[in-house]
Each structure stands twice: as structure tokens, then as C-alpha cells.
Design an enzyme around this catalytic site. Structure first.
Site, PDB file in Angstrom:
ATOM      1  N   SER A  75     -13.304  13.751  -9.152  1.00 61.66           N
ATOM      2  CA  SER A  75     -14.298  14.814  -9.064  1.00 61.66           C
ATOM      3  C   SER A  75     -15.212  14.617  -7.878  1.00 61.66           C
ATOM      4  CB  SER A  75     -15.174  14.800 -10.322  1.00 61.66           C
ATOM      5  OG  SER A  75     -14.398  14.980 -11.462  1.00 61.66           O
ATOM      6  N   HIS A  85      -7.977  18.572  -7.405  1.00 62.30           N
ATOM      7  CA  HIS A  85      -9.041  18.566  -8.403  1.00 62.30           C
ATOM      8  C   HIS A  85      -8.869  19.746  -9.359  1.00 62.30           C
ATOM      9  CE1 HIS A  85     -13.578  19.102  -9.354  1.00 62.30           C
ATOM     10  NE2 HIS A  85     -13.025  18.269 -10.214  1.00 62.30           N
ATOM     11  N   GLU A 127      -9.008  22.670  -6.693  1.00 66.30           N
ATOM     12  CA  GLU A 127      -9.541  22.369  -5.360  1.00 66.30           C
ATOM     13  C   GLU A 127      -8.574  21.380  -4.723  1.00 66.30           C
ATOM     14  OE1 GLU A 127     -13.466  20.656  -6.072  1.00 66.30           O
ATOM     15  OE2 GLU A 127     -14.301  21.844  -4.461  1.00 66.30           O
ATOM     16  N   ASN A 151     -18.109  20.438  -7.498  1.00 60.76           N
ATOM     17  CA  ASN A 151     -19.066  19.534  -8.157  1.00 60.76           C
ATOM     18  C   ASN A 151     -20.329  19.298  -7.336  1.00 60.76           C
ATOM     19  OD1 ASN A 151     -17.869  19.203 -10.617  1.00 60.76           O
ATOM     20  ND2 ASN A 151     -16.454  17.653  -9.852  1.00 60.76           N
TER      21      ASN A 151
HETATM   22  N1  LIG Z   1     -13.868  16.011 -17.457  1.00 62.69           N
HETATM   23  C1  LIG Z   1     -13.818  16.948 -16.537  1.00 62.69           C
HETATM   24  O1  LIG Z   1     -14.341  18.068 -16.751  1.00 62.69           O
HETATM   25  C2  LIG Z   1     -13.122  16.701 -15.245  1.00 62.69           C
HETATM   26  C3  LIG Z   1     -12.806  17.801 -14.449  1.00 62.69           C
HETATM   27  C4  LIG Z   1     -12.111  17.569 -13.238  1.00 62.69           C
HETATM   28  C5  LIG Z   1     -11.798  16.289 -12.870  1.00 62.69           C
HETATM   29  N2  LIG Z   1     -12.140  15.240 -13.667  1.00 62.69           N
HETATM   30  C6  LIG Z   1     -11.766  13.904 -13.229  1.00 62.69           C
HETATM   31  O2  LIG Z   1     -10.596  13.515 -13.932  1.00 62.69           O
HETATM   32  C7  LIG Z   1     -10.592  12.090 -14.097  1.00 62.69           C
HETATM   33  C8  LIG Z   1     -10.505  11.759 -15.574  1.00 62.69           C
HETATM   34  O3  LIG Z   1     -11.591  12.374 -16.232  1.00 62.69           O
HETATM   35  P1  LIG Z   1     -11.550  12.643 -17.817  1.00 62.69           P
HETATM   36  O4  LIG Z   1     -12.651  13.591 -18.107  1.00 62.69           O
HETATM   37  O5  LIG Z   1     -10.168  12.948 -18.265  1.00 62.69           O
HETATM   38  O6  LIG Z   1     -11.994  11.205 -18.341  1.00 62.69           O
HETATM   39  P2  LIG Z   1     -11.682  10.505 -19.748  1.00 62.69           P
HETATM   40  O7  LIG Z   1     -12.718   9.444 -19.900  1.00 62.69           O
HETATM   41  O8  LIG Z   1     -11.534  11.534 -20.830  1.00 62.69           O
HETATM   42  O9  LIG Z   1     -10.247   9.879 -19.518  1.00 62.69           O
HETATM   43  C9  LIG Z   1     -10.050   8.846 -18.610  1.00 62.69           C
HETATM   44  C10 LIG Z   1      -8.737   8.185 -18.944  1.00 62.69           C
HETATM   45  O10 LIG Z   1      -8.515   7.144 -17.994  1.00 62.69           O
HETATM   46  C11 LIG Z   1      -7.892   6.099 -18.694  1.00 62.69           C
HETATM   47  N3  LIG Z   1      -8.006   4.870 -17.913  1.00 62.69           N
HETATM   48  C12 LIG Z   1      -9.043   4.015 -17.816  1.00 62.69           C
HETATM   49  N4  LIG Z   1      -8.732   3.012 -16.985  1.00 62.69           N
HETATM   50  C13 LIG Z   1      -7.465   3.236 -16.550  1.00 62.69           C
HETATM   51  C14 LIG Z   1      -6.563   2.541 -15.702  1.00 62.69           C
HETATM   52  N5  LIG Z   1      -6.919   1.414 -15.109  1.00 62.69           N
HETATM   53  N6  LIG Z   1      -5.339   3.065 -15.499  1.00 62.69           N
HETATM   54  C15 LIG Z   1      -4.978   4.244 -16.094  1.00 62.69           C
HETATM   55  N7  LIG Z   1      -5.776   4.935 -16.912  1.00 62.69           N
HETATM   56  C16 LIG Z   1      -7.006   4.429 -17.140  1.00 62.69           C
HETATM   57  C17 LIG Z   1      -8.605   6.056 -20.043  1.00 62.69           C
HETATM   58  O11 LIG Z   1      -7.855   5.349 -21.008  1.00 62.69           O
HETATM   59  C18 LIG Z   1      -8.703   7.546 -20.342  1.00 62.69           C
HETATM   60  O12 LIG Z   1      -7.568   8.029 -21.023  1.00 62.69           O
HETATM   61  C19 LIG Z   1     -11.874  11.586 -13.435  1.00 62.69           C
HETATM   62  O13 LIG Z   1     -11.584  11.248 -12.103  1.00 62.69           O
HETATM   63  C20 LIG Z   1     -12.770  12.806 -13.492  1.00 62.69           C
HETATM   64  O14 LIG Z   1     -13.777  12.779 -12.518  1.00 62.69           O
HETATM   65  C21 LIG Z   1     -12.770  15.412 -14.842  1.00 62.69           C
END
Ligand SMILES: NC(=O)c1ccc[n+]([C@@H]2O[C@H](COP(=O)([O-])OP(=O)(O)OC[C@H]3O[C@@H](n4cnc5c(N)ncnc54)[C@H](O)[C@@H]3O)[C@@H](O)[C@H]2O)c1
Length: 244
Positions: free
Chosen positions: A83, A104, A116, A154
Site C-alpha cells: 500500500s 495495488h 493501481e 493511499n
Molecule cells: N487491507 C487493505 O485494505 C489493503 C488494501 C490494499 C493493499 N493492502 C496491502 O496488502 C498487504 C496485505 O494486507 P492485508 O490487509 O491482507 O493484511 P493481513 O494482516 O490481513 O494479512 C497479511 C498476511 O500476511 C501473512 N504473512 C505475514 N508474514 C508473512 C511472511 N513472512 N510470508 C508470507 N506471508 C506472511 C500473514 O499470515 C497474513 O495472512 C499489505 O501490503 C497491505 O498494505 C491492504
């Protein structure tokens, strides 16, 4: 986010490997038949396109990029769903900076139309074109942006969510009224505090940190208390047990 990206990719007909360090997360991902789940990154060996969507912590993503770079064919594109972390920093972890790009997706992935696509300084034109084409095959509308913390969406959205937390903390209105006012005044489908719960309060906090912005004290306090929003069952609102 990872399970959502896997879902739209599988629905578009691709064979998908979904990797996580947590078996519990993989269990909750409810895969389609053409999604295989794994806790062993070596299963990515024969992948044609990789999208990283791990937790928003630079060191974790750097490690994954190093490992993937050593593992997959040199022609494979390594995309990140980050993000806010500069794509150039991820590219630096690899020997293929021309094949590293940001992809993204928005939350929830199956419902949201925009992706994105972030082109870093060293991302090649071929990589950009393949990624735009892949996003379109997933039924998404890609928007190409330059590489900077928070990119475009963001950079604008997260400070707004943080400001809503300040407004709540200052007692200017109830959480429901803050959300109602923003929904009806700005024509947003949901208010900022509800949206923060959907994004995940920990993710909002990490993004603020990466963008070098000061998070609202209440946001930090809630994350420290484990109130992460929808995924933990409680944030600004109560969400009960949520399966994914
Ligand atoms: N939540 C949102 O609205 C959103 C939107 C767009 C992008 N993102 C991005 O997507 C990514 C994930 O966000 P999320 O909301 O799904 O977070 P989340 O906390 O729900 O999930 C993160 C996942 O990463 C896993 N993880 C942790 N360490 C790891 C490793 N070393 N190797 C592989 N997996 C690992 C965890 O077990 C978990 O399943 C982030 O970069 C976030 O910025 C999030």
C-alpha cells in the site's frame, strides 16, 4: 488481500499457488479448485507471475523478494500489493529490478474495480505492459502511477482516515455521525471509520509509518489493544466472528 487476489486470478482461469506462513490463514482462504495452498515457498518455482501481499512491513517484504528472486525463472515478473512501500526499495532486493512492479489491489479485491499499477524508475516498459494486460484479464481497470510512498490512492485516503480518528478522539461527533456525515456529504459508500475497520487498523498504522506521517494516538492505542477492525472482530465497530 492475498486470498482475494488468488480468488480473482482463479476466477479468471489462472492456476494459482497461495502461500502464507500461517496455515490458519490458508484454511480461511476458501480456495476455488484451481487454487493450491502452501506454506513452502519452493512451490512457486514454476510460477509465471508472482504477486506478494504479505503484511505491510518492509523487512518482511524485502526477505520475500530476495527469496522469490532466487527461486523463480529470471523472466518472471515480481509484483507487490504493497500500500505504501516504494517499489524501488523492493526492486533493490532483486537481480531483476526491471521486472519488479506494484500491483495495488483494493479491498475487497473481488468487488473493487481499480488496480493501481506502480512503475518504479527501473521497471521496464514490457513489465508494465504485461502487468496492465494481466490486470485487465482479471477484469480490473488498471491505473498507472509513479512510485512514491502511498502512491496516489493511499497518499490521499490514509490521511483522511487518520483525520477521522482525530475527530473521534476530540469528541467532535460520535463514530456513527462521523461516518454518516462523510457518507452523505461526500457521496462515499461507507464512512471513514467503517472503511478503516475494513482496511485493518494495523495496516492503516503501518501505512502511516511508511509515509512518515504521525498516526492519531487512538489509532496506535487500538492496534496495541489488538483492535484491528473487521479481521479481529473489533475496531471502531463490533464485527463478530469474520471468516476471512
Ligand atoms: N487491507 C487493505 O485494505 C489493503 C488494501 C490494499 C493493499 N493492502 C496491502 O496488502 C498487504 C496485505 O494486507 P492485508 O490487509 O491482507 O493484511 P493481513 O494482516 O490481513 O494479512 C497479511 C498476511 O500476511 C501473512 N504473512 C505475514 N508474514 C508473512 C511472511 N513472512 N510470508 C508470507 N506471508 C506472511 C500473514 O499470515 C497474513 O495472512 C499489505 O501490503 C497491505 O498494505 C491492504
Amino acid at each position: 488481500m492475498g486470498s482475494g487476489i488468488a480468488q480473482v486470478s482463479a476466477a479468471a482461469g489462472f492456476q494459482v499457488w497461495l502461500y502464507d506462513i500461517s496455515k490458519e490463514q490458508l484454511r480461511k482462504a476458501k480456495p476455488l479448485p484451481n487454487i493450491k495452498t502452501t506454506t513452502d515457498l519452493n512451490d512457486f518455482k514454476n510460477c509465471d507471475f508472482c504477486i506478494e501481499a504479505a503484511v505491510e512491513k518492509p523487512e518482511i517484504k524485502y526477505k520475500i523478494f530476495k527469496e522469490l528472486d532466487a527461486l523463480v525463472r529470471p523472466d518472471v515478473i515480481l509484483a507487490s500489493n504493497t500500500s505504501s512501500i516504494p517499489i524501488a526499495q523492493l526492486a533493490k532486493q532483486t537481480r531483476r529490478p526491471d521486472k519488479v512492479i506494484g500491483m495495488h489491489f483494493m479491498n475487497p479485491v473481488p468487488k473493487m474495480q481499480c488496480v493501481e499499477v506502480i512503475r518504479a524508475e527501473r521497471t521496464s516498459r514490457e513489465t508494465l505492459e504485461s502487468t496492465l494486460s494481466f490486470a485487465k484479464k482479471l477484469g480490473k481497470t488498471p491505473v498507472t502511477v509513479k512510485d512514491a510512498p502511498g502512491f496516489v490512492v493511499n497518499r490521499i485516503l490514509i490521511p483522511m482516515l487518520n483525520e477521522a480518528v482525530h475527530v473521534l478522539e476530540e469528541g467532535l461527533a460520535s463514530k456513527e455521525d462521523i461516518d454518516l456525515a462523510m457518507k452523505l456529504s461526500c457521496n462515499h459508500p461507507m464512512g471513514p471509520l467503517t472503511l478503516a475497520d475494513f482496511v485493518g487498523l494495523d495496516t492503516c498504522l503501518y501505512i502511516m509509518e511508511v509515509m512518515g506521517r504521525e498516526p492519531a494516538p487512538l489509532l496506535k492505542k487500538m492496534v496495541a489493544q489488538g483492535k484491528l477492525g473487521r479481521k479481529s472482530g473489533e475496531g471502531f465497530y463490533q464485527w463478530g466472528q469474520v471468516s476471512s
